[in-house]
Design an enzyme around this catalytic site. Structure first.
Site, mmCIF file in Angstrom:
data_model
loop_
_atom_site.group_PDB
_atom_site.id
_atom_site.type_symbol
_atom_site.label_atom_id
_atom_site.label_comp_id
_atom_site.label_asym_id
_atom_site.label_seq_id
_atom_site.Cartn_x
_atom_site.Cartn_y
_atom_site.Cartn_z
ATOM 1 N N GLY A 130 0.726 -1.131 -0.134
ATOM 2 C CA GLY A 130 -0.038 0.011 0.035
ATOM 3 C C GLY A 130 0.937 1.434 -0.096
ATOM 4 C CG PHE A 155 -8.472 -1.529 -0.674
ATOM 5 C CD1 PHE A 155 -9.504 -1.706 0.141
ATOM 6 C CD2 PHE A 155 -7.132 -1.604 0.107
ATOM 7 C CE1 PHE A 155 -9.379 -2.322 1.216
ATOM 8 C CE2 PHE A 155 -7.278 -2.397 1.486
ATOM 9 C CZ PHE A 155 -8.435 -2.540 2.058
ATOM 10 C CB ILE A 156 -9.060 -0.909 -8.029
ATOM 11 C CG1 ILE A 156 -7.590 -1.466 -7.398
ATOM 12 C CG2 ILE A 156 -8.966 0.049 -8.925
ATOM 13 C CD1 ILE A 156 -6.686 -0.613 -6.891
ATOM 14 C CD GLN A 338 -19.735 15.809 21.427
ATOM 15 O OE1 GLN A 338 -19.593 14.656 20.837
ATOM 16 N NE2 GLN A 338 -20.425 15.809 22.786
ATOM 17 C CD GLU A 365 -5.258 10.097 -4.903
ATOM 18 O OE1 GLU A 365 -4.233 10.583 -5.479
ATOM 19 O OE2 GLU A 365 -6.147 9.488 -5.458
ATOM 20 C CB THR A 367 -1.556 6.964 5.221
ATOM 21 O OG1 THR A 367 -0.034 6.882 5.616
ATOM 22 C CG2 THR A 367 -2.095 5.745 4.893
HETATM 23 C C1 LIG Z 1 -11.913 3.142 0.043
HETATM 24 C C2 LIG Z 1 -10.567 3.124 -0.529
HETATM 25 C C3 LIG Z 1 -10.483 3.425 -1.916
HETATM 26 C C4 LIG Z 1 -9.104 3.179 -2.541
HETATM 27 N N1 LIG Z 1 -8.951 3.579 -3.716
HETATM 28 C C5 LIG Z 1 -7.710 3.085 -4.264
HETATM 29 C C6 LIG Z 1 -7.467 3.264 -5.580
HETATM 30 O O1 LIG Z 1 -8.360 3.682 -6.546
HETATM 31 N N2 LIG Z 1 -6.287 2.845 -6.239
HETATM 32 C C7 LIG Z 1 -5.330 2.399 -5.296
HETATM 33 O O2 LIG Z 1 -4.341 1.985 -5.974
HETATM 34 N N3 LIG Z 1 -5.504 2.198 -3.989
HETATM 35 C C8 LIG Z 1 -6.721 2.786 -3.359
HETATM 36 N N4 LIG Z 1 -6.785 2.564 -2.289
HETATM 37 C C9 LIG Z 1 -5.596 2.096 -1.356
HETATM 38 C C10 LIG Z 1 -5.061 3.405 -0.476
HETATM 39 O O3 LIG Z 1 -4.295 4.124 -1.227
HETATM 40 C C11 LIG Z 1 -4.243 2.378 0.696
HETATM 41 O O4 LIG Z 1 -5.070 1.862 1.576
HETATM 42 C C12 LIG Z 1 -3.412 3.299 1.227
HETATM 43 O O5 LIG Z 1 -2.226 3.893 0.495
HETATM 44 C C13 LIG Z 1 -2.493 2.774 2.370
HETATM 45 O O6 LIG Z 1 -2.046 1.707 2.148
HETATM 46 P P1 LIG Z 1 -2.235 0.210 3.133
HETATM 47 O O7 LIG Z 1 -3.731 0.239 3.236
HETATM 48 O O8 LIG Z 1 -1.726 -0.947 2.499
HETATM 49 O O9 LIG Z 1 -1.557 0.661 4.540
HETATM 50 P P2 LIG Z 1 -0.414 0.199 4.984
HETATM 51 O O10 LIG Z 1 0.606 0.797 3.935
HETATM 52 O O11 LIG Z 1 -0.262 -1.146 5.291
HETATM 53 O O12 LIG Z 1 -0.033 1.141 6.301
HETATM 54 C C14 LIG Z 1 -0.509 0.669 7.341
HETATM 55 C C15 LIG Z 1 -0.343 1.942 8.416
HETATM 56 O O13 LIG Z 1 1.182 2.036 8.561
HETATM 57 C C16 LIG Z 1 1.374 3.391 8.243
HETATM 58 N N5 LIG Z 1 2.698 3.497 7.479
HETATM 59 C C17 LIG Z 1 3.317 2.809 6.531
HETATM 60 N N6 LIG Z 1 4.591 3.069 6.410
HETATM 61 C C18 LIG Z 1 4.779 4.053 7.081
HETATM 62 C C19 LIG Z 1 6.111 4.585 7.441
HETATM 63 N N7 LIG Z 1 7.200 4.505 6.702
HETATM 64 N N8 LIG Z 1 6.095 5.430 8.405
HETATM 65 C C20 LIG Z 1 4.956 5.943 9.228
HETATM 66 N N9 LIG Z 1 3.838 4.899 8.965
HETATM 67 C C21 LIG Z 1 3.779 4.168 8.128
HETATM 68 C C22 LIG Z 1 0.270 3.919 7.322
HETATM 69 O O14 LIG Z 1 0.205 5.340 7.443
HETATM 70 C C23 LIG Z 1 -0.919 3.130 7.982
HETATM 71 O O15 LIG Z 1 -1.293 4.044 9.210
HETATM 72 C C24 LIG Z 1 -7.765 2.568 -1.627
HETATM 73 C C25 LIG Z 1 -8.332 2.392 -0.131
HETATM 74 C C26 LIG Z 1 -9.568 2.726 0.564
HETATM 75 C C27 LIG Z 1 -9.929 2.165 1.805
#
Ligand SMILES: Cc1cc2nc3c(=O)[nH]c(=O)nc-3n(C[C@H](O)[C@H](O)[C@H](O)COP(=O)(O)OP(=O)(O)OC[C@H]3O[C@@H](n4cnc5c(N)ncnc54)[C@H](O)[C@@H]3O)c2cc1C
Length: 381
Positions: A130, A155-156, A338, A365, A367
């Site tokens: 992600g 999650f696309i 609230q 886009e 986190t």
């Molecule tokens: C409703 C929805 C729509 C989406 N649409 C798309 C889409 O159209 N196309 C697409 O490609 N993706 C899409 N996504 C995916 C989204 O972009 C990812 O969920 C997001 O980038 C986070 O990746 P992850 O969920 O794997 O979290 P992870 O990368 O596993 O992160 C988990 C936690 O660890 C934190 N973290 C990770 N690395 C670090 C670091 N180096 N330092 C500190 N903290 C860190 C993160 O901030 C997060 O809090 C979508 C997700 C959702 C829920």
């Protein structure tokens, strides 16, 4: 950099505001409840030329730039965040073509996206990758005069309703981020399967899918940019799409504040309107402050993109705008619940929907933790 909305941008804002209030707002609660992609709303965006607002006129768009895209997204998100995701996702899918596509590719895919006949999706995220895009496992292997794509994405957004998908792959894993390449895959391409629909906390009317690629053949002409150029194109894409998510967050927050300012005048407790309690007045003042600061940040970066597209400040400003606006949306919508008290928690009112919808703006886009890393890197280098 200073910015001011020009006459055309002000007119666009008023037109979109009317469309949002008259045509999108009445359906917002219902589409959230039934959790179905709002094809009627997509048609409204298409008919009003809003799906290609930032795409150049040469390829059928309005050529109106990033400030205009942000204005459009903000006004739509103010009443219906799920519908605003159609706009932001169209930008996420089309910007790689705008940035890295050749003339033929732009004519073929960008033009129908600009006029809204064709919807796009962008597939980056995978079950194990992600935040770290270099962790993807999807590969594109040379085969004849094209490539075979194998892997799966999760999650696309718009994955099940799109006509074309921009897919992020490795053409050479050994090279790390320099081995990442982008491809356009059309929805009826054999080898592409649309998987399960994700059930989510918010953005209920936005389609979120798993996509599976099994020996999915694409011709070489479907590759955007050179082999290995995918990561660079993607990072540049985020510079444009993060401000759009910022605008989405500003819209959600403004929508919640709109609801509150009306409610506190109507609702009475202790024989007085809620608006007479200083504790609530200060909450409203803080909400307004945070929204204005976020809006200023979002429009500042959009204006920089429009006027100085090569500015080195853009990645940092884009991350700041997205982070500030999305944290604002979360805080403002939570405070708005609230202020409404028990009614804020009830599905009878839109506040709980706005609070659920706000959360994703802190996640997608990149986190807000990733935005912090980008900002820190840019100020420390
Ligand atoms: C409703 C929805 C729509 C989406 N649409 C798309 C889409 O159209 N196309 C697409 O490609 N993706 C899409 N996504 C995916 C989204 O972009 C990812 O969920 C997001 O980038 C986070 O990746 P992850 O969920 O794997 O979290 P992870 O990368 O596993 O992160 C988990 C936690 O660890 C934190 N973290 C990770 N690395 C670090 C670091 N180096 N330092 C500190 N903290 C860190 C993160 O901030 C997060 O809090 C979508 C997700 C959702 C829920």
């Amino acid at each position: 950099m200073d910015f001011r909305l020009n006459e055309e941008q002000l007119m666009l804002r008023d037109v979109v505001r009317k469309i949002a209030l008259n045509e999108l707002a009445p359906r917002a609660a219902e589409i959230d409840k039934i959790e179905k992609f709002p094809w009627e709303n997509k048609k409204i965006l298409e008919e009003n030329g809003l799906l290609g607002i930032q795409i150049s006129e040469e390829y059928g768009g309005a050529g109106a730039g990033m400030v205009s895209l942000a204005l459009t997204v903000e006004e739509v998100a103010r009443v219906c965040a799920s519908t605003s995701a159609i706009l932001t996702t169209q930008a996420l899918a089309s910007d790689p073509l705008l940035i890295g596509g050749n003339h033929e590719q732009k004519k073929r895919w960008l033009t129908p996206m600009a006029n809204g006949q064709v919807l796009g999706a962008c597939a980056i995220t995978e079950p194990n990758a992600g935040s770290d895009v270099t962790g993807i496992r999807t590969t594109a292997t040379k085969s004849g005069d094209g490539y075979l794509i194998n892997g799966s994405k999760i999650f696309i957004t718009n994955g099940g309703v799109s006509d074309i998908i921009t897919v992020v792959t490795y053409t050479d894993k050994e090279k790390g981020h320099k081995g990442i390449s982008l491809f356009v895959v059309e929805k009826d391409n054999p080898g592409l399967t649309v998987g399960k629909e994700e059930k989510k906390l918010g953005m209920h009317a936005s389609d979120t899918r798993e996509l599976i690629f099994e020996d999915c053949f694409v011709p070489a002409e479907a590759r955007i940019g050179a082999e290995g150029d995918g990561f660079r194109i993607l990072m540049k894409t985020f510079n444009f799409t993060r401000p759009a998510v910022g605008a989405q967050a500003v819209g959600i927050a403004q929508g919640a504040l709109d609801q509150c300012t009306n409610y506190v005048k109507e609702r009475h407790q202790f024989g007085q309107p809620l608006s007479s309690f200083q504790g609530l007045q200060w909450m409203l003042a803080e909400m307004s402050l945070m929204i204005e600061a976020s809006r200023t940040m979002v429009y500042r970066v959009c204006s920089t993109i429009d006027n100085e597209p090569e500015s080195k400040d853009i990645p940092r400003l884009a991350s700041m705008a997205k982070w500030l606006a999305s944290d604002t949306a979360m805080k403002v919508t939570t405070d708005a619940v609230q202020i409404f008290g028990g009614y804020g928690y009830s599905r009878e009112y839109p506040l709980e929907r706005m609070m659920r919808d706000a959360k994703i703006t802190q996640i997608w886009e990149g986190t807000n933790q990733i935005q912090r890393i980008i900002i820190a890197n840019s100020i420390l280098k």
